[in-house]
Write a protein that holds these residues in place. Structure first.
Motif, PDB file in Angstrom:
ATOM      1  N   THR A   1      -6.552  -1.588   8.676  1.00  0.00           N
ATOM      2  CA  THR A   1      -6.209  -1.281  10.065  1.00  0.00           C
ATOM      3  C   THR A   1      -7.320  -0.442  10.677  1.00  0.00           C
ATOM      4  O   THR A   1      -8.183   0.073   9.956  1.00  0.00           O
ATOM      5  CB  THR A   1      -4.884  -0.499  10.150  1.00  0.00           C
ATOM      6  N   PRO A   2      -7.315  -0.247  11.998  1.00  0.00           N
ATOM      7  CA  PRO A   2      -8.303   0.646  12.613  1.00  0.00           C
ATOM      8  C   PRO A   2      -8.229   2.073  12.054  1.00  0.00           C
ATOM      9  O   PRO A   2      -9.213   2.801  12.078  1.00  0.00           O
ATOM     10  CB  PRO A   2      -7.938   0.613  14.097  1.00  0.00           C
ATOM     11  N   ALA A   3      -7.074   2.451  11.515  1.00  0.00           N
ATOM     12  CA  ALA A   3      -6.908   3.798  10.951  1.00  0.00           C
ATOM     13  C   ALA A   3      -7.176   3.835   9.445  1.00  0.00           C
ATOM     14  O   ALA A   3      -7.004   4.867   8.811  1.00  0.00           O
ATOM     15  CB  ALA A   3      -5.495   4.304  11.232  1.00  0.00           C
ATOM     16  N   GLY A   4      -7.566   2.715   8.855  1.00  0.00           N
ATOM     17  CA  GLY A   4      -7.834   2.655   7.424  1.00  0.00           C
ATOM     18  C   GLY A   4      -6.908   1.681   6.724  1.00  0.00           C
ATOM     19  O   GLY A   4      -6.056   1.034   7.338  1.00  0.00           O
ATOM     20  N   VAL A   5      -7.057   1.578   5.423  1.00  0.00           N
ATOM     21  CA  VAL A   5      -6.258   0.650   4.623  1.00  0.00           C
ATOM     22  C   VAL A   5      -4.867   1.238   4.407  1.00  0.00           C
ATOM     23  O   VAL A   5      -4.722   2.412   4.094  1.00  0.00           O
ATOM     24  CB  VAL A   5      -6.944   0.381   3.265  1.00  0.00           C
ATOM     25  N   ARG A   6      -3.850   0.396   4.619  1.00  0.00           N
ATOM     26  CA  ARG A   6      -2.482   0.838   4.340  1.00  0.00           C
ATOM     27  C   ARG A   6      -1.765  -0.234   3.526  1.00  0.00           C
ATOM     28  O   ARG A   6      -2.051  -1.417   3.629  1.00  0.00           O
ATOM     29  CB  ARG A   6      -1.725   1.184   5.619  1.00  0.00           C
ATOM     30  N   GLU A   7      -0.854   0.214   2.706  1.00  0.00           N
ATOM     31  CA  GLU A   7      -0.044  -0.678   1.873  1.00  0.00           C
ATOM     32  C   GLU A   7       0.964  -1.428   2.752  1.00  0.00           C
ATOM     33  O   GLU A   7       1.423  -0.893   3.766  1.00  0.00           O
ATOM     34  CB  GLU A   7       0.704   0.137   0.821  1.00  0.00           C
ATOM     35  N   THR A   8       1.311  -2.637   2.344  1.00  0.00           N
ATOM     36  CA  THR A   8       2.351  -3.427   3.022  1.00  0.00           C
ATOM     37  C   THR A   8       3.386  -3.882   1.990  1.00  0.00           C
ATOM     38  O   THR A   8       3.563  -5.080   1.762  1.00  0.00           O
ATOM     39  CB  THR A   8       1.739  -4.634   3.764  1.00  0.00           C
ATOM     40  N   PRO A   9       4.100  -2.933   1.384  1.00  0.00           N
ATOM     41  CA  PRO A   9       5.066  -3.294   0.336  1.00  0.00           C
ATOM     42  C   PRO A   9       6.218  -4.153   0.845  1.00  0.00           C
ATOM     43  O   PRO A   9       6.830  -4.885   0.063  1.00  0.00           O
ATOM     44  CB  PRO A   9       5.559  -1.937  -0.171  1.00  0.00           C
ATOM     45  N   GLU A  10       6.493  -4.098   2.145  1.00  0.00           N
ATOM     46  CA  GLU A  10       7.580  -4.910   2.707  1.00  0.00           C
ATOM     47  C   GLU A  10       7.285  -6.409   2.587  1.00  0.00           C
ATOM     48  O   GLU A  10       8.192  -7.232   2.698  1.00  0.00           O
ATOM     49  CB  GLU A  10       7.832  -4.524   4.170  1.00  0.00           C
TER      50      GLU A  10
END
Length: 186
Positions: A143-152
């Motif tokens: 994302t523009p704010a950095g990498v984030r997990e998508t566990p959903e």
């Protein structure tokens, strides 16, 4: 063109879809998905190959394969991403979806490192029967704010790798990371 049980399939790039064909695809997607198919979903389906199933002059099936770059661990890979796969409700469970998926699988095999898609519970069986496997490692998005997990998304992102190019990554549980986009990232 290929022939199925009464229907004919063809493959066209987005640039080669006429305005009436684009309208027919949108109408088919509305019939198959109702309110669950957004303008963002439509945007995600553009820019690649469209496999179309016709019966007479009526569109009864559609699948779009678009190029995306996904990271497997830290390695970027060229991926054929399946979008907007749908069969008209009156033609479901008659082999149209299997026919479309076989053609998509052939496109992935010829042009990409592997295929990927995000499925609903309803589509899971079709894709698994067609050789697609659930990604077992963590899922992430840049994302523009950095990498984030998508566990959903766990259990709903599938890959198709006929040459076995992902076996080690799958077994080791490597993360799979997609780029950010409007709407559903997967």
């Amino acid at each position: 063109m290929n022939r199925g049980a009464g229907w004919v399939t063809e493959v066209r790039h987005t640039a080669d879809l006429s305005a009436p064909t684009r309208r027919a695809v949108r109408e088919l997607l509305a019939a198959a998905y109702g309110e669950d198919f957004s303008d963002d979903d439509w945007d995600h389906a553009l820019g690649g190959l469209h496999t179309l199933a016709w019966l007479g002059g009526r569109l009864i099936g559609h699948a779009a394969l678009v190029q995306r770059t996904l990271l497997v661990g830290d390695a970027p890979r060229r991926v054929g991403y399946l979008e907007a796969m749908a069969v008209h409700p009156a033609w479901q469970r008659r082999g149209v979806g299997r026919t479309l998926l076989r053609q998509v699988n052939a496109q992935v095999t010829r042009a990409y490192d592997f295929g990927a898609l995000s499925t609903s519970d309803e589509g899971l069986g079709l894709y698994q029967a067609g050789g697609w496997r659930v990604w077992r490692g963590p899922l992430r998005v840049m994302t523009p704010a950095g990498v984030r997990e998508t566990p959903e998304e766990g259990g709903g992102v599938l890959v198709y790798a006929p040459a076995g190019t992902l076996d080690a990554a799958q077994e080791e549980g490597a993360p799979l990371t997609c780029e950010f986009r409007r709407g559903d990232v997967w």
